[in-house]
Structures are given as C-alpha cells and as structure tokens.
Design an enzyme around this catalytic site. Structure first.
Site, PDB file in Angstrom:
ATOM      1  N   CYS A  80       0.984  -1.090  -0.274  1.00 15.94           N
ATOM      2  CA  CYS A  80      -0.080  -0.033  -0.178  1.00 15.94           C
ATOM      3  C   CYS A  80       0.916   1.363   0.155  1.00 15.94           C
ATOM      4  CB  CYS A  80      -0.749  -0.028   1.206  1.00 15.94           C
ATOM      5  SG  CYS A  80      -0.002  -0.624   2.749  1.00 15.94           S
ATOM      6  N   THR A  81       0.472   2.291  -0.866  1.00 15.91           N
ATOM      7  CA  THR A  81       1.451   3.296  -0.872  1.00 15.91           C
ATOM      8  C   THR A  81       1.338   4.144   0.256  1.00 15.91           C
ATOM      9  OG1 THR A  81       0.566   3.490  -2.927  1.00 15.91           O
ATOM     10  CG2 THR A  81       1.953   4.972  -2.680  1.00 15.91           C
TER      11      THR A  81
END
Lengths: 681, 155
Positions: free
Chosen positions: A548-549
């Site tokens: 997940c960024t």
C-alpha cells in the site's frame, strides 16, 4: 338612490410571520390546535390603485408582544386557528368559525364596547395548516361583516373631500385629527369653522337626543381602501354599528379618512365623503345577523390560499443557495469569466476512494460539482481515517466498504450532492482471470465501461499502476477527460491524458507536423506513454509497506487539490480536454491557446517535496503506448472482452501487440534511460 | 471612520425621530440582541420591500439588510433581485449583494456586503457621525431602491 358598495380586504403576510409561526408551532403549540389570539393591522396611507391591505406581522402574535404604535397602522384583534393536518384544514367548518368570530364582533357592537373602543370595529379569523416537511403553508382569512342592513343608501353621489370641502375646512379637519390615534371618531362642526373631536359613544348619544343636528356631525373612520368609490371594510362595520345604535337620524355624514405623506407633507384630499340615509336595525334585538367575510383566493373564488416557502425556510434549500452564492461571489468579484454552470453539471468518476479519492471529492465539492461517483473494492481499516478525510473511526470499526461510505459521507457534508459508491474491482493486466471468475470479470469490465461513459471526467486515484490501465484505454476510446494522479513517498505526479482523435488510421508516422511551442490536446500523452514495459502485477515480491502506498501525508492533500484545480482549468478552456499544452510551460510567456481564464493548463505536474519544487513537463503521446496508442484502442474496440482477457492473462501480450517487445529486443538495454514512473518504493 | 456601537445607536435613534416628524415609515426595533431600523413599503407591483439597518460588530459599520417579498410572504430569489436592479447594476465595487442570516432575526436576508464601507466612509471622515451615517445610507440605499427624502439632510 344609489347604494354604497365596499372593497374587501386583501391579506398580506410578512415573511417573518411564517418563520415565527413555524417556531411557535414547533416549540410552543406543538399539537395544540385551540384558538389563539392574534393581531393584524391595516393602514390608511396606501398609494393609488393599491388593494386594501390587511397585514399580519411576526410581531403580532400575542398581547404581550409590543404592538408598536406605528403611525398609520391600525390594529385589529383576531383568532388564529392552526390545525394539525391537511384533512382538518380541508374539512374545516368555515361557517361555524365565521359565526363565532362574528358573534364576538356583534356582541361588542350591541353592548357598547365598540362605541367606547373603536378598535373593536374589526376582527379577523385566520385558519392555517403548516406542512413543515415541504414548507408549504395553507391559509385562509375571514373578515367578518354583517348582511344587515342589506343596502346602504346614499343621499348624494360620493365625493372626495377635496371636491366637497374648502381648503380651510380641510385644513381645520386635518389639524383636529392630527393627534388622533382612534380607529374611528366623530367631528362636531363648531361655530367658527373649526371642529372638535367627539368619541363615537358621545356622538351617538347626542344624535339620539337631537337627531335634527345630524348635519353638524361628521363621522371619521380610517379607510384602507384607495378606490374612489368603494370604501373599505372598517367603513362598512362602522355603518352597521351606527345603524344599530342610532334612531331616527335622517342623514349620516362620513369621511373615509385617507392620508398620504410625501416629503413630510400630508395629503388628504382623496379621502371620501359619504352622505347616507341610515336605516335603523335595532329591531334585530339579540339575534345575531348573518355574516360573511371569507376572503376569496387569487382566482377570485371562495377558497384558501397557499404559499411555498421552501426556498427561504428549508435548510437544505438554504444550504444549496448559500453554497451557490459563495461561488458566484468569487466569480463576480474575482474571476468574472469563470463558467460555474458547466462545472456544476460536470459528472466526475473517482476510481479509488482512499486518501486521494477522499481529498479529490472534498475539493470537487468546494467547486460546486454535484455529481461524484466512487469506485473502490476495499473496506475501511483502522489506519484509514487519519488520512482518508471522509471516514471516521466508527466507519473503521464497522469495516464499511469504502466507496459507499465515501458517497454517504459526502451527503452528510452537503445534502445537495449526488454521490454514489460502487464496490468494484478493476480488472488488471497481469492479474490472471480463471474460468470461475471470467463472468464476474466480464461484468466488472462492462460496469466500468458504462460508468466511464456516463461521466465527463475520470480521476485515476488507485493504489497501483496496473489498475489504471483499463480505465485509461476506455477513457481514451470514450474521449473522456482523464486525470491521473499518482503519489510516491515525497513526490507526486498529475497527468491529464491526451484525448486521441477518433480516426484510428492516422498513426504517428503520417503526421509530419513538428510542434514548436505547444502540443494540441490529441497529441498529449497518457500515464503509460513514457513506459516501455507493460504494467504487470506489481504486488508480487513487494513487502507489506510497499503493497500500500505510504506517503508523507501532505502529499496526498497537495496532489488531490492540484488535480481538481487542473480539472477546473481544463473545463474553463474552450477546448476542454482537447486544450493544448505549452511545451515549455515553465517559461514566463504563456501561449494564448494554452491559457484559460484561470491561467495555464499544463499537461503534467510533477512535484518533489524534499525540494519543494514543481516542474511542468509536457509529454507527447507515444505511438506504441500500451494504453492510449491507436493499436490498443482499435484492438479494444474490435475485440472487446476477448482482447482484454488476453491482456489480463498474458504479460507479454501488450508488448507484442504494440511492438514494444520488438523494440526492446532491438535495443541495447544498457542504453535505455529508464523513463517509467517509479511509484514503487 | 468606523462607528462605535453607541454612535450607531445615536444615529438610528435620530433617524427614527426625524422620520416621525416627517411622517415617514422608519421603525426602531430595540431587542436584547441589538437595535435596528426597519423601513417597509409596498410598490406598485405589490412587492414588499423591507430594509433593515443593522450594526456589524466585526466591521464596526452599519450594514443594510433587505428582502423583497410577495404579499403572501414568499421571498424573491437572488436572480429575481438582480433582474429588478439590472438597470442599476454597475461595476461599483461598493455594492455586492450576498445572502446572509440576519444577526438578530436569524432568517435569510440579502445584504450589501460591508467590506468596502470603511473605505467609503473615509471620504467623509471629517464630517459629523450623523452626516457620515446619512452619506452611507444614501449611497447604499439608492442602489437597492430605498427611498430617502432629502429632508433628512436638512437639519
């Protein structure tokens, strides 16, 4: 002999009255619909051709309220009946209500109360039903008056006092009445051309003793009518009163007193002078005569009236107006050429309802955009609310689906928003589709395609590169405005995709135009144009924090805000999505074709937070782009889902199709300058 | 340049007294939340105009609130109001009509935004407060149809 006719009242309600009524109903009366005292007033200073107005104000709800003794406002007592349902209103017994109100009036007449206090010459009844969901108010006024005598006979034609009296006489009358506050009184002509005021009670007493002196007495009553031959209701009631109390008087003089003020001067000559032959009605005794007085509606029929006040009372309406006004003010004072109407109608599709999606939505709402649709396949987790500004802790406890929760959150912020959420997984290249999931994926593709078709603007706000491929292709085919926003730890990029022209045959080899200063809209590149590798499954081999960024929190806010501002600029440009981009956007002089009323419309915005710097490169569409090139678009249009299936399942398919594979094989890998966006950590 | 609350009260009280002498229609309303002046009239199209002069604490100037309604109490919208005043509409920066909640009555009113009032009042800074008040009223009032007799300027 001619008979006298009268002008009925025209009801007039002030806005504050409705607000106050609503407040009282909700706070005080609730379901109690018993009769209540209320007050209204009429004036005698209207301009020509105005109706004889009867006013009810927000201040006149009960006796304890200060009924200001305004000049030229004559108060009237009344009864308010506020019923609780529309059925009660429609089936209301108007005859009994009128009768009971008339009884009060009649009793005051015959028992001498009105002679003592002429304020009791008039009464009114007001029936109301307030629909407090729709803010529609149904109302009906009644102004009781009696049907005896059947006619009022005039001895002489009606004249104005200007025609009847000399200037000196009028001056004397005016002077005598100057400090008069009574609704009605009597003037007794004196020897020396002057007049003295006599109360109604006294006048009646004198006249009954010496009826032959009738010519010396002139009754004065304030008249709301402006008609030259029809006096108003107070006159009618005064005459009824006098006809009851006077006996054997042959002549009755009345002045229907009308005043007008201009620049401090008083004008009264238009008041009416009446000479009547009274007819005694005292033989009626105690029987209450028939009465009339329900007001006719706007169509001159006997019926109620209604007024719709939702625009000024319904809080949702008020919010809408306020939001719209706010934007209009900005337009009027700062940016007159801005087109707010087009903005309002723009339908935006947000692919991704996470950090970017939430902030983009907020900013769109700030611009007055009303149609926002979210697409997201995930649920709110505990780490989300601090960054994803539409969600709360409670949402994460309930693990709500993001798209729907975002749509709901928008409605809580502003009820006028049209927001929807779709729980949808965007099919991606390199994420294989098995037989069991094929139907579902096909449905998802069709749904995505429909959604893109139905909206004007597509925001690509998902958390992976490959999830942006399919919407880019569809967006290009459907010629939509596509804004792609991607974030890294301390950087972001915003790209407005070029909108390729429909004719797929013109490949780049045939176009020989070199663009010196700007690139036209159809030549601008997309998110994938700078890549020479197809997007694959980037989630394999990534650690948890890379899947997940995770970015510096401010990045998402900045990127989202800029994406929306860029969109607004695009929409302001006459060519909209086809708006060209200056090749050297960073330079001072901007080229007129690339500028909207809000400034330049760059193709790409790239920012680096570590240096607080921003660059505005312009990327050209790549003829072999895996997403927006004519080869890919044609394959999608021709083969639809079967083409897509190959892309999803075979990593090399796109590279082969576009010729990238061949290009890669022909190139010495060491010479390649890596141009792809690196959003992976 | 700015008005104190006391000066404002003085001005509205004086105007009210003058109005009574001239048989004009100004009404003075004193409530616990503040005092203000109202001027109401009905024009030949049966539209009711209500003008309120209220004090703005944050700008320290008088502010002109108004509403135009039909005889049944329904209000005109901003678009309707613009249509009414279109012949008077100019690029005069002193006048911007916006809609706000009346600070004392708490219901929507149109208002001529007070942000430029101080600027305007600077032009008559040396005058008495009464003259400054009338100056303000005559300029803001005339742009929205508030009749002000010349007699108010005569002492």
């Amino acid at each position: 002999m001619t008979t006298l006719k009268f002008t009925p009242y025209s009801s007039a309600l002030d806005t504050g009255f409705w607000h106050e009524l609503t407040r009282r109903k909700l706070d005080i009366y609730r379901l109690d619909s018993s009769d209540r005292s209320i007050y209204g007033y009429y004036s005698n200073d209207a301009n020509d051709n105005m109706p004889a107005l009867f006013n009810v104000d927000h201040r006149y709800f009960d006796e304890n309220n200060e009924i200001s003794n305004q000049q030229q406002q004559y108060s009237v007592n009344g009864t308010l009946k506020l019923v609780n349902t529309i059925e009660e209103f429609k089936t209301f017994d108007i005859d009994s209500a009128l009768k009971s109100e008339s009884n009060i009036l009649w009793n005051d007449f015959i028992q001498g109360n009105t002679l003592e206090n002429p304020q009791k010459l008039n009464r009114f009844y007001l029936l109301i039903f307030a629909d407090l969901k729709k803010y529609i108010y149904y109302y009906w006024f009644a102004f009781p008056t009696f049907l005896v005598p059947t006619s009022f006979y005039l001895l002489n034609p009606i004249q104005s006092i200007g025609e009847r009296f000399s200037i000196d006489e009028i001056t004397a009358i005016t002077k005598t009445l100057e400090s008069n506050q009574l609704h009605a009184c009597c003037l007794h002509r004196q020897e020396n051309l002057s007049f003295s005021i006599v109360s109604l009670k006294q006048a009646v007493q004198y006249l009954n003793k010496q009826s032959q002196l009738a010519s010396e007495y002139i009754f004065i009553v304030n008249d709301p009518s402006t008609d030259p031959i029809y006096p108003g209701w107070p006159v009618r009631n005064l005459l009824t009163l006098l006809y009851y109390h006077l006996c054997s008087v042959e002549q009755l003089n009345i002045i229907c007193w009308r005043e007008r003020f201009r620049d401090g001067h008083r004008y009264v000559n238009h008041s009416l002078y009446l000479q009547l032959k009274p007819e005694s009605i005292s033989n009626i005794g105690d029987t209450i005569p028939s009465s009339t007085g329900w007001e006719k509606n706007e169509r001159q029929r006997l019926g109620s009236r209604q007024v719709n006040l939702s625009t000024s009372m319904n809080p949702i309406h008020l919010a809408e107006t306020a939001v719209g006004l706010n934007l209009k003010l900005m337009k009027w004072r700062l940016a007159p050429e801005i087109d707010l109407e087009t903005l309002e109608k723009t339908c935006c599709l947000l692919l991704g309802a996470g950090t970017l999606g939430c902030n983009v939505a907020r900013c769109l709402m700030g611009w007055g955009i009303k149609h926002i649709t979210f697409v997201d396949n995930s649920r709110i987790s505990y780490s989300n609310p601090v960054r994803q500004t539409l969600f709360t802790f409670q949402d994460s406890c309930e693990n709500k689906p993001k798209a729907q929760a975002a749509a709901d959150a928008l409605k809580i912020i502003y009820p006028g928003i049209k927001s929807t959420g779709y729980d949808l997984t965007i099919p991606m290249p390199g994420h294989t589709v098995g037989d069991s999931t094929m139907e579902k994926v096909k449905e998802d593709v069709n749904l995505l395609h429909d959604l893109i078709r139905q909206h004007d603007v597509i925001f690509l706000l998902t958390d992976s590169r490959e999830s942006r491929w399919l919407p880019t292709v569809i967006g290009a085919v459907e010629q939509k405005i596509v804004l792609c926003c991607a974030v890294g730890f301390d950087s972001y990029v915003i790209i407005r995709h070029g909108i390729p022209t429909k004719d797929l045959d013109s490949s780049s080899s045939s176009s020989t135009t070199t663009y010196k200063n700007f690139l036209p809209g159809h030549k601008l590149g997309c998110y994938f144009c700078n890549d020479i590798v197809a997007p694959g499954d980037s989630s394999i081999d990534r650690t948890l924090d890379q899947q997940c960024t995770v970015t510096r929190p401010g990045i998402s806010m900045m990127a989202s805000a800029l994406s929306v501002e860029l969109l607004v600029s695009i929409i302001q440009h006459p060519l909209r999505g086809q708006c060209p981009a200056s090749i050297h956007a960073d330079h001072e002089e901007s080229i007129p074709e690339t500028v909207s009323c809000l400034g330049i419309v760059p193709h790409t915005i790239r920012s680096f937070l570590s240096r607080y710097s921003t660059v505005l490169p312009t990327g050209e569409a790549f003829s072999q782009c895996v997403a927006c090139s004519s080869i890919v678009r044609k394959a999608f249009e021709d083969d639809g889902f079967s083409f897509l299936l190959q892309v999803f399942n075979d990593l090399n398919y796109l590279e082969n199709l576009t010729g990238l594979r061949a290009m890669q094989l022909a190139t010495d890998l060491n010479d390649i300058i890596e141009l792809s966006d690196d959003e992976e950590i | 340049m700015a008005f104190t609350l006391d000066e404002f009260h003085q001005c509205i009280f004086d105007l009210y007294e003058q109005s009574k002498k001239l048989h004009d229609r100004w009404q003075l309303i004193e409530t616990t939340k503040g005092s203000y002046l109202i001027y109401s009239f009905i024009d030949t199209n049966c539209l009711k105009y209500d003008f309120h002069i209220v004090f703005s604490e944050s700008y320290s100037v008088p502010v002109l609130y108004f509403n135009i309604s039909h005889l049944d109490g329904s209000l005109l919208s901003l678009d309707d109001i613009w249509k009414l005043f279109i012949h008077k509409k100019n690029s005069n920066m002193y006048e911007t009509i916006t809609q706000q909640e009346h600070p004392i009555l708490h219901r929507p009113f149109f208002v001529l935004h007070p942000c430029h009032t101080e600027n305007l009042l600077r032009k008559v800074a040396e005058q008495s407060i009464k003259k400054r008040f009338l100056f303000w009223l005559s300029i803001y009032g005339q742009s929205i149809g508030l009749p002000l007799s010349i007699n108010y300027a005569i002492d």
